[in-house]
Design an enzyme around this catalytic site. Structure first.
Site, mmCIF file in Angstrom:
data_model
loop_
_atom_site.group_PDB
_atom_site.id
_atom_site.type_symbol
_atom_site.label_atom_id
_atom_site.label_comp_id
_atom_site.label_asym_id
_atom_site.label_seq_id
_atom_site.Cartn_x
_atom_site.Cartn_y
_atom_site.Cartn_z
ATOM 1 N N GLU A 1 0.848 -1.186 0.000
ATOM 2 C CA GLU A 1 0.000 0.000 0.000
ATOM 3 C C GLU A 1 0.888 1.242 0.000
ATOM 4 O OE1 GLU A 1 -3.429 0.669 -0.146
ATOM 5 O OE2 GLU A 1 -2.367 2.554 -0.395
ATOM 6 N N CYS B 1 5.520 5.452 9.034
ATOM 7 C CA CYS B 1 6.088 4.617 7.966
ATOM 8 C C CYS B 1 7.556 4.881 7.650
ATOM 9 C CB CYS B 1 5.261 4.766 6.694
ATOM 10 S SG CYS B 1 3.673 3.976 6.863
ATOM 11 N N ASN C 1 9.875 4.057 -0.030
ATOM 12 C CA ASN C 1 9.902 4.872 1.187
ATOM 13 C C ASN C 1 11.311 5.363 1.512
ATOM 14 O OD1 ASN C 1 7.223 4.977 1.588
ATOM 15 N ND2 ASN C 1 7.152 3.667 3.392
ATOM 16 N N GLY D 1 12.399 21.570 5.885
ATOM 17 C CA GLY D 1 11.605 21.722 7.101
ATOM 18 C C GLY D 1 12.283 21.101 8.293
HETATM 19 P P1 NAD Z 1 -2.488 0.244 12.434
HETATM 20 O O1 NAD Z 1 -1.555 -0.116 13.531
HETATM 21 O O2 NAD Z 1 -3.146 1.600 12.413
HETATM 22 O O3 NAD Z 1 -3.655 -0.842 12.361
HETATM 23 C C1 NAD Z 1 -3.474 -2.212 12.453
HETATM 24 C C2 NAD Z 1 -4.796 -2.839 12.909
HETATM 25 O O4 NAD Z 1 -4.700 -4.251 12.787
HETATM 26 C C3 NAD Z 1 -5.148 -2.535 14.358
HETATM 27 O O5 NAD Z 1 -6.441 -1.979 14.439
HETATM 28 C C4 NAD Z 1 -5.081 -3.911 15.040
HETATM 29 O O6 NAD Z 1 -6.020 -4.063 16.098
HETATM 30 C C5 NAD Z 1 -5.400 -4.835 13.882
HETATM 31 N N1 NAD Z 1 -4.933 -6.205 14.078
HETATM 32 C C6 NAD Z 1 -3.723 -6.631 14.511
HETATM 33 N N2 NAD Z 1 -3.668 -7.977 14.536
HETATM 34 C C7 NAD Z 1 -4.875 -8.420 14.117
HETATM 35 C C8 NAD Z 1 -5.450 -9.717 13.926
HETATM 36 N N3 NAD Z 1 -4.745 -10.819 14.170
HETATM 37 N N4 NAD Z 1 -6.709 -9.803 13.489
HETATM 38 C C9 NAD Z 1 -7.426 -8.691 13.249
HETATM 39 N N5 NAD Z 1 -6.949 -7.438 13.409
HETATM 40 C C10 NAD Z 1 -5.683 -7.297 13.827
HETATM 41 O O7 NAD Z 1 -1.668 0.037 11.079
HETATM 42 P P2 NAD Z 1 -1.734 0.888 9.719
HETATM 43 O O8 NAD Z 1 -1.136 2.232 9.921
HETATM 44 O O9 NAD Z 1 -3.087 0.760 9.132
HETATM 45 O O10 NAD Z 1 -0.696 0.043 8.850
HETATM 46 C C11 NAD Z 1 -0.940 -1.277 8.443
HETATM 47 C C12 NAD Z 1 0.195 -1.746 7.555
HETATM 48 O O11 NAD Z 1 0.247 -0.947 6.373
HETATM 49 C C13 NAD Z 1 1.583 -1.612 8.197
HETATM 50 O O12 NAD Z 1 2.382 -2.673 7.762
HETATM 51 C C14 NAD Z 1 2.102 -0.300 7.656
HETATM 52 O O13 NAD Z 1 3.506 -0.252 7.622
HETATM 53 C C15 NAD Z 1 1.519 -0.315 6.240
HETATM 54 N N6 NAD Z 1 1.285 1.011 5.658
HETATM 55 C C16 NAD Z 1 0.812 2.033 6.425
HETATM 56 C C17 NAD Z 1 0.564 3.258 5.840
HETATM 57 C C18 NAD Z 1 0.050 4.410 6.681
HETATM 58 O O14 NAD Z 1 0.034 5.526 6.168
HETATM 59 N N7 NAD Z 1 -0.375 4.215 7.912
HETATM 60 C C19 NAD Z 1 0.786 3.462 4.467
HETATM 61 C C20 NAD Z 1 1.247 2.391 3.709
HETATM 62 C C21 NAD Z 1 1.494 1.165 4.315
#
Ligand code: NAD
Length: 458
Positions: free
Chosen positions: A169, A283, A230, A276
């Site tokens: 993503e 991330c 990234n 900045g």
């Molecule tokens: P987050 O920590 O906000 O959310 C993760 C969710 O997964 C939590 O709500 C947690 O309760 C749930 N979870 C964990 N284990 C679980 C299970 N076994 N069953 C069901 N639910 C479960 O994470 P995020 O920021 O959404 O990021 C998710 C992934 O995407 C990461 O690997 C991150 O590096 C990647 N990513 C994040 C972004 C961003 O902008 N936040 C952008 C690109 C990629």
């Protein structure tokens, strides 16, 4: 402004049903956008409280456009939420977007990926109808084929009819909905074309006429592409910040002009070249550290990655240095932080520059007060009562000796120089995000120090 394209007529849409496991920033946005395109979608999270609130239409995070999508999805019945992973079983395509935080040794913590894989495997035990399981979490090369797939298969049984994809993503917080509807490209890693088919066809229906660049590749390439992207973005930020620090000490130089000009070169590109106080967020830092730990395991050094991290860590301290140069000791001085979230249009405080900056100022004896249009609550859970929180920017700067622009919210752009002049005890503004016109501030009698702008005209 977020523009959500009207979905194509329902008759042109695919009939696949979807489950998304992990209702954080990525999973919830993905689920809400799929529901918007009429795909029957269930969002699953192990956190029952979160699911309860999502069912009531509370999104729990600030992301432009997301609240309306969730509310509409719930109302139309295309989106529902569950805390039971078993509810993924009826879906044709199952996305897994659980967290991959940093461990102490900088490597990624795969415990959420493993637990989701175990749960999902059990939910798909001996399933006969074909399922496509798509890992979306950011994971180092080798994880999909070496950890995720074997764990799902171990629990689902060898006879279960599952194909796997890795689909990183690239959405950016603050514009996650926009990015989901209009991505620059889609990367799909899989073992063979037969495995790509289900996901590619979903995207074909999702994007309708809007052709997307889809790159089909191996699992390892898809995993590496995410980290390389990234790392490159972070490196651009640290690069321009180094140039900015040099510009600050070079009469006649302005890093903003330099960045704009070099960005016009197509080989360089203008984005992520804003001088900045450095990047924050969940991330860039985490992914760079994970890449470094992964390389270490292969006995390979990544000096560019090391330097990017070092430069970024040091960059927030330029604000402290400028404040000290102007005010002398910061002991007892009131310092206002304008913006606490790691970037505008989000309430995410993960690795926010404001946190380390506040800690550095507190260590120097300053009294710190912060204001963020949406992140005061989340900031409080990290910084507690060590700093004070203001309900408005005006209240934040009132009576302060120094104001530091940490997050470039539009609300702060609109503050006039005379507002600072009138409200502050000592009109000193450190523009850490280059949102103010130095000339206007100078004329209004405010000392403005802008990161990357020469501090003397020579
Ligand atoms: P987050 O920590 O906000 O959310 C993760 C969710 O997964 C939590 O709500 C947690 O309760 C749930 N979870 C964990 N284990 C679980 C299970 N076994 N069953 C069901 N639910 C479960 O994470 P995020 O920021 O959404 O990021 C998710 C992934 O995407 C990461 O690997 C991150 O590096 C990647 N990513 C994040 C972004 C961003 O902008 N936040 C952008 C690109 C990629």
């Amino acid at each position: 402004m977020i523009r959500v394209h009207e979905p194509p007529a329902a008759s042109t849409l695919g009939s696949q049903t979807i489950a998304v496991v992990g209702m954080g920033y990525v999973g919830l946005t993905t689920a809400a956008c799929l529901a918007r395109r009429h795909f029957k979608t269930v969002g699953i999270d192990k956190d029952k409280k979160r699911i309860g609130r999502l069912r009531n239409g509370e999104t729990l995070l600030h992301e432009p456009g997301l609240h309306a999508l969730v509310r509409d999805g719930l109302r139309s019945g295309s989106l529902r939420f569950s805390s039971t992973i078993q509810d993924a079983r009826p879906a044709d395509i199952i996305f897994v977007s659980v967290g991959t935080p940093s461990r102490r040794d900088e490597s990624i913590d795969l415990s959420q990926v493993r637990s989701a894989a175990r749960g999902l495997g059990a939910a798909l035990r001996n399933v006969e109808e074909k399922k496509t399981v798509v890992l979306r979490s950011t994971v180092v090369p080798g994880t999909t084929s070496g950890v995720f797939i074997p764990t799902v298969v171990e629990h689902a049984g060898k006879r279960a009819n599952i194909v796997f994809c890795y689909n990183p993503e690239f959405m950016a917080e603050g514009r996650a909905v926009q990015d989901t509807f209009h991505p620059d490209r889609i990367i799909i890693g899989a073992k063979n074309p037969e495995s790509w088919y289900g996901l590619a066809s979903l995207y074909h229906h999702f994007y309708g006429f809007e052709k997307q660049k889809m790159i089909m590749t191996t699992f390892a390439n898809a995993e590496m592409i995410k980290y390389a992207s990234n790392a490159f973005l972070a490196m651009k930020v640290s690069f321009i910040n180094q140039i900015a620090n040099l510009c600050s000490e070079t009469p006649g130089c302005d890093a903003q002009t330099v960045a704009e000009a070099i960005g016009l070169d197509k080989r360089i590109g203008g984005l992520f070249l804003r001088a900045g106080l450095g990047y924050g967020g969940s991330c860039l830092g985490k992914d760079m550290r994970a890449l470094r730990a992964y390389a270490k395991g292969k006995d390979i050094e990544l000096p560019l990655v090391d330097a990017t991290l070092v430069v970024n860590q040091a960059q927030r301290m330029v604000a402290v240095r400028y404040a000290e140069e102007q005010l002398g000791s910061l002991r007892g001085k009131r310092v206002a932080l304008l913006g606490l979230a790691f970037k505008p249009e989000t309430d995410d405080m993960r690795e926010a520059v404001s946190v380390r900056l506040a800690e550095a100022l507190l260590a120097k004896g300053a009294q710190v007060i912060g204001h963020d249009p949406v992140a005061n609550g989340n900031a409080r859970s990290l910084l507690g009562d060590r700093i004070a929180y203001a309900d408005s920017a005006e209240e934040c700067i009132s009576g302060s000796d120094c104001a530091i622009v940490v997050t470039e919210w539009d609300q702060f752009r609109r503050l006039a120089a005379r507002t600072f002049r009138r409200a502050m005890r000592h009109p000193l503004v450190i523009d850490g995000r280059r949102i103010y016109d130095p000339e206007k501030f100078g004329k209004a009698g405010v000392t403005l120090i802008a990161v990357g702008l020469a501090r003397s005209s020579g």
